[in-house]
Write an enzyme that holds these catalytic residues in place. Structure first.
Site, PDB file in Angstrom:
ATOM      1  N   GLY A 194      39.290 106.169  74.949  1.00  0.00           N
ATOM      2  CA  GLY A 194      38.960 104.782  74.639  1.00  0.00           C
ATOM      3  C   GLY A 194      39.080 104.538  73.146  1.00  0.00           C
ATOM      4  O   GLY A 194      38.839 105.446  72.340  1.00  0.00           O
ATOM      5  N   GLN A 208      38.355 100.509  65.142  1.00  0.00           N
ATOM      6  CA  GLN A 208      38.555 101.920  64.794  1.00  0.00           C
ATOM      7  C   GLN A 208      39.894 102.149  64.075  1.00  0.00           C
ATOM      8  O   GLN A 208      40.094 103.186  63.455  1.00  0.00           O
ATOM      9  CB  GLN A 208      38.460 102.804  66.035  1.00  0.00           C
ATOM     10  CG  GLN A 208      37.052 102.835  66.647  1.00  0.00           C
ATOM     11  CD  GLN A 208      36.994 103.714  67.874  1.00  0.00           C
ATOM     12  OE1 GLN A 208      37.227 103.256  68.973  1.00  0.00           O
ATOM     13  NE2 GLN A 208      36.708 104.977  67.683  1.00  0.00           N
ATOM     14  N   CYS A 268      33.213 110.215  70.144  1.00  0.00           N
ATOM     15  CA  CYS A 268      33.905 109.044  69.579  1.00  0.00           C
ATOM     16  C   CYS A 268      34.937 109.528  68.572  1.00  0.00           C
ATOM     17  O   CYS A 268      34.626 110.374  67.722  1.00  0.00           O
ATOM     18  CB  CYS A 268      32.874 108.145  68.893  1.00  0.00           C
ATOM     19  SG  CYS A 268      33.585 106.689  68.101  1.00  0.00           S
ATOM     20  N   LEU A 269      36.139 108.976  68.627  1.00  0.00           N
ATOM     21  CA  LEU A 269      37.188 109.373  67.677  1.00  0.00           C
ATOM     22  C   LEU A 269      36.795 109.027  66.233  1.00  0.00           C
ATOM     23  O   LEU A 269      37.331 109.618  65.304  1.00  0.00           O
ATOM     24  CB  LEU A 269      38.509 108.692  68.044  1.00  0.00           C
ATOM     25  CG  LEU A 269      39.195 109.238  69.309  1.00  0.00           C
ATOM     26  CD1 LEU A 269      40.354 108.331  69.721  1.00  0.00           C
ATOM     27  CD2 LEU A 269      39.674 110.665  69.101  1.00  0.00           C
ATOM     28  N   HIS A 322      30.475 101.768  75.544  1.00  0.00           N
ATOM     29  CA  HIS A 322      30.675 102.429  74.242  1.00  0.00           C
ATOM     30  C   HIS A 322      31.635 101.596  73.380  1.00  0.00           C
ATOM     31  O   HIS A 322      31.375 101.360  72.196  1.00  0.00           O
ATOM     32  CB  HIS A 322      31.244 103.838  74.489  1.00  0.00           C
ATOM     33  CG  HIS A 322      31.603 104.591  73.253  1.00  0.00           C
ATOM     34  ND1 HIS A 322      30.887 105.686  72.808  1.00  0.00           N
ATOM     35  CD2 HIS A 322      32.610 104.425  72.351  1.00  0.00           C
ATOM     36  CE1 HIS A 322      31.434 106.149  71.698  1.00  0.00           C
ATOM     37  NE2 HIS A 322      32.490 105.400  71.402  1.00  0.00           N
ATOM     38  N   GLU A 323      32.735 101.133  73.992  1.00  0.00           N
ATOM     39  CA  GLU A 323      33.752 100.392  73.224  1.00  0.00           C
ATOM     40  C   GLU A 323      33.272  98.987  72.854  1.00  0.00           C
ATOM     41  O   GLU A 323      33.563  98.501  71.751  1.00  0.00           O
ATOM     42  CB  GLU A 323      35.071 100.324  74.000  1.00  0.00           C
ATOM     43  CG  GLU A 323      35.707 101.676  74.326  1.00  0.00           C
ATOM     44  CD  GLU A 323      35.909 102.591  73.121  1.00  0.00           C
ATOM     45  OE1 GLU A 323      35.983 102.090  71.980  1.00  0.00           O
ATOM     46  OE2 GLU A 323      35.952 103.817  73.326  1.00  0.00           O
ATOM     47  N   HIS A 379      31.373  98.994  69.754  1.00  0.00           N
ATOM     48  CA  HIS A 379      32.214  98.985  68.535  1.00  0.00           C
ATOM     49  C   HIS A 379      32.520  97.545  68.098  1.00  0.00           C
ATOM     50  O   HIS A 379      32.561  97.253  66.903  1.00  0.00           O
ATOM     51  CB  HIS A 379      33.548  99.692  68.789  1.00  0.00           C
ATOM     52  CG  HIS A 379      33.498 101.185  68.636  1.00  0.00           C
ATOM     53  ND1 HIS A 379      33.181 101.795  67.455  1.00  0.00           N
ATOM     54  CD2 HIS A 379      33.763 102.189  69.515  1.00  0.00           C
ATOM     55  CE1 HIS A 379      33.243 103.117  67.611  1.00  0.00           C
ATOM     56  NE2 HIS A 379      33.585 103.383  68.849  1.00  0.00           N
TER      57      HIS A 379
HETATM   58  C1  Y12 Z   1      32.469 108.458  77.564  1.00  0.00           C
HETATM   59  C2  Y12 Z   1      31.958 108.510  76.316  1.00  0.00           C
HETATM   60  C3  Y12 Z   1      32.587 107.916  75.255  1.00  0.00           C
HETATM   61  C4  Y12 Z   1      33.768 107.253  75.464  1.00  0.00           C
HETATM   62  C5  Y12 Z   1      34.440 106.585  74.320  1.00  0.00           C
HETATM   63  C6  Y12 Z   1      35.796 107.141  74.018  1.00  0.00           C
HETATM   64  N1  Y12 Z   1      35.692 108.360  73.305  1.00  0.00           N
HETATM   65  C7  Y12 Z   1      36.745 109.173  73.063  1.00  0.00           C
HETATM   66  O1  Y12 Z   1      37.834 108.882  73.508  1.00  0.00           O
HETATM   67  C8  Y12 Z   1      36.508 110.355  72.239  1.00  0.00           C
HETATM   68  C9  Y12 Z   1      37.459 111.269  72.040  1.00  0.00           C
HETATM   69  C10 Y12 Z   1      37.350 112.390  71.118  1.00  0.00           C
HETATM   70  C11 Y12 Z   1      38.452 113.256  70.994  1.00  0.00           C
HETATM   71  C12 Y12 Z   1      38.442 114.281  70.080  1.00  0.00           C
HETATM   72  O2  Y12 Z   1      39.533 115.101  69.914  1.00  0.00           O
HETATM   73  C13 Y12 Z   1      39.679 116.253  70.666  1.00  0.00           C
HETATM   74  O3  Y12 Z   1      38.859 116.561  71.485  1.00  0.00           O
HETATM   75  C14 Y12 Z   1      40.905 117.044  70.409  1.00  0.00           C
HETATM   76  C15 Y12 Z   1      37.372 114.443  69.243  1.00  0.00           C
HETATM   77  O4  Y12 Z   1      37.538 115.449  68.273  1.00  0.00           O
HETATM   78  C16 Y12 Z   1      36.598 116.301  67.875  1.00  0.00           C
HETATM   79  O5  Y12 Z   1      35.516 116.305  68.369  1.00  0.00           O
HETATM   80  C17 Y12 Z   1      36.955 117.237  66.793  1.00  0.00           C
HETATM   81  C18 Y12 Z   1      36.270 113.625  69.350  1.00  0.00           C
HETATM   82  C19 Y12 Z   1      36.268 112.576  70.285  1.00  0.00           C
HETATM   83  C20 Y12 Z   1      34.285 107.211  76.720  1.00  0.00           C
HETATM   84  C21 Y12 Z   1      33.627 107.801  77.772  1.00  0.00           C
HETATM   85 CO    CO Z   2      33.820 105.229  69.751  1.00  0.00          CO
END
Ligand code: Y12
Ligand code: CO
Length: 171
Positions: A45, A50, A95-96, A137-138, A141
């Site tokens: 997401g 962001q 969260c990214l 969550h989004e 933001h």
């Molecule tokens: C449930 C909870 C939160 C969401 C919101 C969307 N969140 C994400 O897409 C988070 C992605 C994410 C990816 C990461 O990178 C890797 O894992 C390679 C990251 O990186 C590190 O932690 C270093 C952190 C977050 C949707 C549903």
């Molecule tokens: Co986020």
């Protein structure tokens, strides 16, 4: 084109994003660039703020049963409004814009959403599970809120300590 993702504590993440009123080719480019950015960053997401754009739009791509994220399961959600909610659930969110941190957060379990698509057409959906959590969550933001702001006082203190330590280790 991949866009840079801004991260905590960048103040822009506190912006209240503005309604999308023009549904033109430029908007479609933003949505396409956000999809590329999210996939390249291993996200499911992403909200426009962001990538430093204060617009009320978000994209979500929940992996399918094979773990694939394709445009077939991409949701582009503009000007969302949650109209109904039921129950509560807890999920470990990431969260990214806050890389490396994952925390248990309470959200509504199911919700009804009205929104517009990239053409400005009115849409609605009912969501549960990971999709409902990700939508909340989004949308946070779009209102300048990060999931870490929902932590209890003690867990937030722990986060700040870990964040400072991670910053030092980076230097
Ligand atoms: C449930 C909870 C939160 C969401 C919101 C969307 N969140 C994400 O897409 C988070 C992605 C994410 C990816 C990461 O990178 C890797 O894992 C390679 C990251 O990186 C590190 O932690 C270093 C952190 C977050 C949707 C549903
Ligand atoms: Co986020």
């Amino acid at each position: 084109m991949q866009l840079p993702i801004i991260t905590y504590p960048n103040k822009l993440l506190k912006s209240i994003s503005k309604e999308v009123t023009v549904f033109n080719e430029q908007l479609h480019c933003i949505l396409d660039d956000m999809f590329e950015t999210m996939i390249q960053s291993n996200g499911i997401g992403l909200a426009a703020i962001q990538v430093a754009l204060p617009l009320r739009l978000l994209i979500l791509c929940i992996p399918d049963n094979e773990g694939e994220q394709t445009r077939d399961n991409l949701l582009e959600i503009l000007n969302p409004i949650i109209t109904n909610t039921k129950g509560t659930t807890i999920y470990q969110e990431g969260c990214l814009s806050v890389p490396g941190f994952y925390e248990d957060i309470e959200r509504f379990e199911t919700l009804t959403l009205t929104y517009q698509n990239r053409h400005g057409e009115n849409c609605s959906l009912e969501a549960d599970g990971l999709l409902a959590i990700a939508i909340q969550h989004e949308i946070d933001h779009l209102d300048g809120k990060l999931f870490i702001e929902k932590l209890t006082y003690n867990r937030r203190k722990k986060f700040e300590k870990e964040f400072k330590r991670a910053l030092k280790e980076k230097k």
